[in-house]
Design a protein around this motif. Structure first.
Motif, PDB file in Angstrom:
ATOM      1  N   SER A  82       0.822  -1.212   0.000  1.00 33.46           N
ATOM      2  CA  SER A  82       0.000   0.000   0.000  1.00 33.46           C
ATOM      3  C   SER A  82       0.861   1.269   0.000  1.00 33.46           C
ATOM      4  CB  SER A  82      -0.922   0.007   1.223  1.00 33.46           C
ATOM      5  OG  SER A  82      -1.530   1.270   1.408  1.00 33.46           O
ATOM      6  N   GLU A  83       0.373   2.281  -0.704  1.00 38.11           N
ATOM      7  CA  GLU A  83       1.077   3.568  -0.728  1.00 38.11           C
ATOM      8  C   GLU A  83       1.183   4.176   0.661  1.00 38.11           C
ATOM      9  OE1 GLU A  83      -0.903   6.098  -3.448  1.00 38.11           O
ATOM     10  OE2 GLU A  83      -0.368   4.920  -5.227  1.00 38.11           O
ATOM     11  N   ASN A  84       0.269   3.837   1.557  1.00 34.98           N
ATOM     12  CA  ASN A  84       0.273   4.399   2.908  1.00 34.98           C
ATOM     13  C   ASN A  84       1.109   3.587   3.891  1.00 34.98           C
ATOM     14  OD1 ASN A  84      -1.580   6.463   2.154  1.00 34.98           O
ATOM     15  ND2 ASN A  84      -3.271   5.009   2.368  1.00 34.98           N
ATOM     16  N   LYS A  85       1.671   2.457   3.437  1.00 29.44           N
ATOM     17  CA  LYS A  85       2.409   1.584   4.342  1.00 29.44           C
ATOM     18  C   LYS A  85       3.790   1.206   3.813  1.00 29.44           C
ATOM     19  CE  LYS A  85      -0.821   1.423   7.414  1.00 29.44           C
ATOM     20  NZ  LYS A  85      -0.614   1.934   8.796  1.00 29.44           N
ATOM     21  N   GLY A  86       4.374   2.085   3.032  1.00 31.08           N
ATOM     22  CA  GLY A  86       5.709   1.830   2.520  1.00 31.08           C
ATOM     23  C   GLY A  86       5.844   2.013   1.031  1.00 31.08           C
ATOM     24  N   ASN A  87       4.757   1.689   0.288  1.00 28.21           N
ATOM     25  CA  ASN A  87       4.699   1.960  -1.154  1.00 28.21           C
ATOM     26  C   ASN A  87       5.759   1.213  -1.949  1.00 28.21           C
ATOM     27  OD1 ASN A  87       3.489   3.144  -3.385  1.00 28.21           O
ATOM     28  ND2 ASN A  87       4.855   4.915  -3.344  1.00 28.21           N
ATOM     29  N   ARG A  88       6.073  -0.012  -1.551  1.00 28.68           N
ATOM     30  CA  ARG A  88       6.959  -0.836  -2.379  1.00 28.68           C
ATOM     31  C   ARG A  88       6.125  -1.512  -3.464  1.00 28.68           C
ATOM     32  NH1 ARG A  88       9.412  -5.050   1.377  1.00 28.68           N
ATOM     33  NH2 ARG A  88       7.388  -4.766   2.385  1.00 28.68           N
ATOM     34  N   LYS A  89       6.539  -1.341  -4.688  1.00 28.06           N
ATOM     35  CA  LYS A  89       5.906  -1.997  -5.831  1.00 28.06           C
ATOM     36  C   LYS A  89       7.001  -2.329  -6.836  1.00 28.06           C
ATOM     37  CE  LYS A  89       1.534   0.633  -5.506  1.00 28.06           C
ATOM     38  NZ  LYS A  89       1.921   1.577  -4.445  1.00 28.06           N
ATOM     39  N   PHE A  90       7.027  -3.572  -7.279  1.00 30.72           N
ATOM     40  CA  PHE A  90       8.044  -3.924  -8.256  1.00 30.72           C
ATOM     41  C   PHE A  90       7.667  -5.189  -9.020  1.00 30.72           C
ATOM     42  CE2 PHE A  90       9.443  -5.400  -4.016  1.00 30.72           C
ATOM     43  CZ  PHE A  90       9.548  -6.765  -4.214  1.00 30.72           C
ATOM     44  N   PHE A  91       8.193  -5.272 -10.241  1.00 29.87           N
ATOM     45  CA  PHE A  91       8.106  -6.468 -11.068  1.00 29.87           C
ATOM     46  C   PHE A  91       9.438  -7.208 -10.984  1.00 29.87           C
ATOM     47  CE2 PHE A  91       5.023  -3.561 -12.901  1.00 29.87           C
ATOM     48  CZ  PHE A  91       3.926  -4.380 -13.135  1.00 29.87           C
ATOM     49  N   THR A  92       9.384  -8.513 -11.158  1.00 25.77           N
ATOM     50  CA  THR A  92      10.601  -9.312 -11.110  1.00 25.77           C
ATOM     51  C   THR A  92      10.613 -10.308 -12.263  1.00 25.77           C
ATOM     52  OG1 THR A  92       9.594 -10.958  -9.637  1.00 25.77           O
ATOM     53  CG2 THR A  92      10.795  -9.133  -8.601  1.00 25.77           C
ATOM     54  N   MET A  93      11.786 -10.745 -12.614  1.00 28.75           N
ATOM     55  CA  MET A  93      11.941 -11.775 -13.639  1.00 28.75           C
ATOM     56  C   MET A  93      13.213 -12.552 -13.350  1.00 28.75           C
ATOM     57  SD  MET A  93      13.276  -9.533 -16.912  1.00 28.75           S
ATOM     58  CE  MET A  93      11.818  -8.497 -16.868  1.00 28.75           C
ATOM     59  N   GLY A  94      13.295 -13.740 -13.927  1.00 22.64           N
ATOM     60  CA  GLY A  94      14.496 -14.529 -13.710  1.00 22.64           C
ATOM     61  C   GLY A  94      14.447 -15.841 -14.451  1.00 22.64           C
ATOM     62  N   ALA A  95      15.532 -16.594 -14.297  1.00 25.53           N
ATOM     63  CA  ALA A  95      15.655 -17.885 -14.970  1.00 25.53           C
ATOM     64  C   ALA A  95      16.420 -18.847 -14.074  1.00 25.53           C
ATOM     65  CB  ALA A  95      16.362 -17.723 -16.314  1.00 25.53           C
ATOM     66  N   GLY A  96      16.245 -20.142 -14.369  1.00 26.06           N
ATOM     67  CA  GLY A  96      16.958 -21.167 -13.630  1.00 26.06           C
ATOM     68  C   GLY A  96      17.453 -22.254 -14.567  1.00 26.06           C
ATOM     69  N   PHE A  97      18.581 -22.853 -14.218  1.00 26.81           N
ATOM     70  CA  PHE A  97      19.188 -23.892 -15.038  1.00 26.81           C
ATOM     71  C   PHE A  97      19.609 -25.049 -14.127  1.00 26.81           C
ATOM     72  CE2 PHE A  97      20.095 -19.648 -16.522  1.00 26.81           C
ATOM     73  CZ  PHE A  97      19.665 -19.666 -17.839  1.00 26.81           C
ATOM     74  N   LYS A  98      19.414 -26.267 -14.598  1.00 23.25           N
ATOM     75  CA  LYS A  98      19.781 -27.428 -13.801  1.00 23.25           C
ATOM     76  C   LYS A  98      20.533 -28.421 -14.664  1.00 23.25           C
ATOM     77  CE  LYS A  98      17.935 -31.060 -10.823  1.00 23.25           C
ATOM     78  NZ  LYS A  98      16.727 -31.626 -10.164  1.00 23.25           N
ATOM     79  N   THR A  99      21.689 -28.875 -14.161  1.00 21.39           N
ATOM     80  CA  THR A  99      22.458 -29.927 -14.815  1.00 21.39           C
ATOM     81  C   THR A  99      22.848 -30.953 -13.763  1.00 21.39           C
ATOM     82  OG1 THR A  99      24.532 -28.729 -14.483  1.00 21.39           O
ATOM     83  CG2 THR A  99      23.381 -28.375 -16.568  1.00 21.39           C
ATOM     84  N   ASN A 100      22.318 -32.143 -13.882  1.00 21.14           N
ATOM     85  CA  ASN A 100      22.555 -33.196 -12.901  1.00 21.14           C
ATOM     86  C   ASN A 100      22.192 -32.716 -11.500  1.00 21.14           C
ATOM     87  OD1 ASN A 100      23.490 -34.979 -14.906  1.00 21.14           O
ATOM     88  ND2 ASN A 100      25.553 -34.111 -14.797  1.00 21.14           N
ATOM     89  N   ALA A 101      23.178 -32.566 -10.626  1.00 16.18           N
ATOM     90  CA  ALA A 101      22.885 -32.183  -9.244  1.00 16.18           C
ATOM     91  C   ALA A 101      23.006 -30.689  -8.995  1.00 16.18           C
ATOM     92  CB  ALA A 101      23.822 -32.928  -8.297  1.00 16.18           C
ATOM     93  N   LEU A 102      23.376 -29.907 -10.002  1.00 19.38           N
ATOM     94  CA  LEU A 102      23.636 -28.483  -9.821  1.00 19.38           C
ATOM     95  C   LEU A 102      22.472 -27.642 -10.329  1.00 19.38           C
ATOM     96  CD1 LEU A 102      25.588 -26.108  -9.205  1.00 19.38           C
ATOM     97  CD2 LEU A 102      26.447 -26.371 -11.549  1.00 19.38           C
TER      98      LEU A 102
END
Length: 369
Positions: free
Chosen positions: A313-333
């Motif tokens: 809320s704008e009255n309680k801190g007003n944090r607003k954001f979009f996020t994006m990302g990616a992940g990769f997996k090979t065997n155990a990593l």
């Protein structure tokens, strides 16, 4: 080289002696709320009801009873205030061990470095340097109470050392403890016609603990909070999966009162009163709840794309954001990355920063229906 002015940034980060911005609630040791991992960071900070991973101990400790590996090890790194400096960061490391079909235990270490601060006297002569920092060490045990539901309990020791040695500051280090209580439900996989699917629900009551004191004679609440969320996993075929999750969070800390009566409450009474003490009534109580949405597309359990949105809320801190990302997996990593796009007038310390997570899946594989 940073001068004593950087101390102002430290104070802002730690909410010491700083009024709540836009009516928000301030607490001591706010580093306990910082999301450490890139997977959740790419999905709007959603994590209480997502599938179990190496960072489950932060978001919902009870999830580790459903971990798919005998051992999971996680390492996370997030730069902080990258637009201003390059040595403030939060990092964490976790270890999770599945004991048997029904129980798991884990431990996590989080460290928040506020960088090197160069001190000077009134005429600019150097008087030394300090390295303020905060850390937390947690231990968790989680147990399945049925094939689809688990609960977990975590104990946490934390230390906040923002005292400026060699100055006239009255700040003193904090040493204290807190407890988390959490629950997690994962349904059976079910056919819905053109696809299979399952849903998950989770909650976590985190940082339940006594008030602390940076300054002798003055006590502050630590950031006890409630997270509740749910999500659905669309299993489209053997290679493609899409998960949609939502999460709600509320600080379990008294709302600020004009007469200062909120500071007279203990931490237990403060938790219960936090649901109905806002001076603006029920509408203001709703403003104290943040919400987030997150989505994760997974291909062949090897590549992931993630998107998210966080709203306060704008009255309680007003944090607003979009996020994006990616992940990769090979065997155990596993390697995960996330990026934050601020959509608020309030600056975000993670703007223009890339969060990074590395995790390892080791040992026996567990199949939970």
């Amino acid at each position: 080289m940073r001068k004593i002015g950087i101390v102002l940034i430290i104070c802002i980060l730690s909410n010491i002696g700083v009024s709540a911005q836009n009516g928000g609630i301030t607490t001591a040791t706010p580093f306990l709320l910082i999301i450490p991992d890139a997977r959740a960071g790419a999905m709007g900070d959603v994590g209480v009801s997502t599938s179990a991973d190496a960072s489950s101990l932060f978001h919902n400790p009870s999830k580790i009873a459903f971990s798919g590996q005998e051992v999971m090890i996680g390492i996370n790194y997030s730069p902080w205030l990258r637009n201003l400096t390059d040595d403030i960061f939060i990092g964490s490391a976790s270890y999770i061990k599945r004991i048997n079909e029904n129980a798991s235990w884990g431990t996590e270490f989080r460290y928040f470095s506020l960088g090197q601060v160069d001190l000077t006297d009134n005429v600019g002569n150097p008087t030394g340097t300090i390295n303020p920092n905060e850390f937390a060490l947690s231990g968790t045990y989680a147990l399945k109470l049925s094939e689809t539901f688990s609960m977990g309990v975590s104990g946490r020791y934390f230390r906040s050392n923002l005292a400026f040695t060699g100055t006239n500051s009255t700040l003193q280090p904090i040493n204290s403890f807190a407890v988390d209580v959490s629950g997690y439900y994962q349904s059976y996989e079910k056919n819905y016609g053109n696809f299979d699917g399952r849903y998950r629900i989770g909650f976590n009551i985190a940082n339940i603990g006594p008030k602390v004191s940076y300054v002798p004679g003055e006590e502050d609440f630590i950031p006890a909070n409630l997270k509740f969320g749910g999500g659905f996993e669309f299993i489209l075929d053997a290679y493609n999966t899409l998960s949609i999750n939502t999460e709600f969070t509320k600080l379990l800390v008294p709302s600020p009162q004009e007469d200062g009566s909120d500071q007279e409450k203990g931490f237990i009474s403060g938790i219960f009163s936090s649901f109905g003490d806002a001076e603006g009534g029920f509408s203001e109580e709703l403003e104290e709840v943040t919400y987030a949405l997150g989505a994760e597309y997974l291909y062949n359990d090897a590549f992931a794309l993630r998107l998210g949105y966080f709203h306060e809320s704008e009255n309680k801190g007003n944090r607003k954001f979009f996020t994006m990302g990616a992940g990769f997996k090979t065997n155990a990593l596993n390697v995960d990355l996330s990026y934050l796009i601020n959509s608020s007038d309030v600056n975000n310390p993670l703007e223009n920063s890339l969060r990074f997570s590395l995790s390892f899946d080791l040992g026996e594989i567990y199949y939970d229906y």
